[in-house]
Design an enzyme around this catalytic site. Structure first.
Site, PDB file in Angstrom:
ATOM      1  CG  ASP A 122      -3.592  45.527   5.998  1.00 30.35           C
ATOM      2  OD1 ASP A 122      -4.312  45.664   7.006  1.00 30.35           O
ATOM      3  OD2 ASP A 122      -3.840  44.708   5.103  1.00 30.35           O
ATOM      4  NE  ARG A 181     -12.061  46.227  -2.202  1.00 30.68           N
ATOM      5  CZ  ARG A 181     -10.996  46.268  -2.993  1.00 30.68           C
ATOM      6  NH1 ARG A 181     -11.048  46.924  -4.138  1.00 30.68           N
ATOM      7  NH2 ARG A 181      -9.879  45.673  -2.637  1.00 30.68           N
ATOM      8  CG  ASP A 231      -4.858  47.182   2.787  1.00 27.32           C
ATOM      9  OD1 ASP A 231      -4.850  48.082   3.663  1.00 27.32           O
ATOM     10  OD2 ASP A 231      -5.881  46.577   2.446  1.00 27.32           O
ATOM     11  CB  THR A 238     -20.326  42.734  -4.306  1.00 30.32           C
ATOM     12  OG1 THR A 238     -20.087  43.509  -3.126  1.00 30.32           O
ATOM     13  CG2 THR A 238     -21.247  41.566  -3.963  1.00 30.32           C
TER      14      THR A 238
END
Length: 216
Positions: free
Chosen positions: A210, A111, A207, A115
């Site tokens: 992670d 990602r 996340d 944006t």
């Protein structure tokens, strides 16, 4: 396993007590990397059970220790799991425990943090993907852009029977995915409140990549 009525955007929320219990373990800040990885594998197996509910069966003749009989088997075993890298690997492992004969594809997306749009960097799919039931796996359905891009890539490869499995979704991501691919059912353990200004799911679980790989 029971499933609630579809939520907004068509998500099928798997409400089984074991799924909800394991989701709470994943959400906890103090869950270790090893524990997170183990529980993600366990919850993925349970989600796979629900997502594969409608696989086609055929009747075959077998011999039990006592007598012959007609019994059901998966018809052709034409199933493919497609992992959205990298966090999708955490779900893939559990699903392969349940269906070890399934083929596996990978789509690499990251990602763009400016944006929030997906950028593809890798794609490897079985040659016969068009003949298979495809289950796309990624723990988090946040903005929905990566999910929509991955499914669009599969449709370019002629896949037609596609479903999507995640652990947590939000209304924004469900709406994005539904607008782009209204034919694709979504299976999830929860639909959370929404996204923050950085595009992260709240309350979420952090996340997923992670926490799976211990990189933060």
């Amino acid at each position: 396993m029971t499933t609630n009525e579809p939520a907004a955007g068509g998500a099928r929320v798997v409400a089984h007590p074991l799924v909800q219990h394991k989701l709470t373990l994943l959400r906890r800040r103090e869950t270790t990397t090893a524990g997170f990885r183990r529980v993600m594998r366990e919850i993925s197996l349970l989600l796979a059970y629900e997502a594969t509910r409608d696989l086609a069966l055929e009747t075959v003749t077998i011999e039990t220790p006592l007598e012959p009989m007609e019994a059901p088997l998966l018809s052709g075993k034409k199933l493919c799991f497609v992992s959205v890298l990298r966090a999708g690997q955490g779900i893939l492992d559990g699903m392969l425990d349940l269906v070890p004969s399934a083929r596996v594809g990978h789509i690499g997306l990251f990602r763009d943090h400016t944006t929030l749009r997906p950028v593809e960097y890798y794609c490897k799919l079985p040659d016969d993907i068009a003949a298979r039931d495809v289950i796309v796996v990624d723990p988090m359905l946040a903005t929905g852009h990566s999910a929509a891009a991955a499914i669009a890539r599969l449709k370019q490869a002629a896949a037609t029977r596609i479903s999507y499995v995640c652990v947590i979704a939000v209304p924004e991501g469900l709406a994005t995915l539904h607008d782009a691919h209204p034919d694709v059912p979504v299976y999830t353990a929860a639909v959370d409140r929404g996204l923050d200004a950085n595009g992260y799911i709240r309350p979420g679980l952090g996340d997923a990549g992670d926490r799976l790989f211990g990189t933060k």
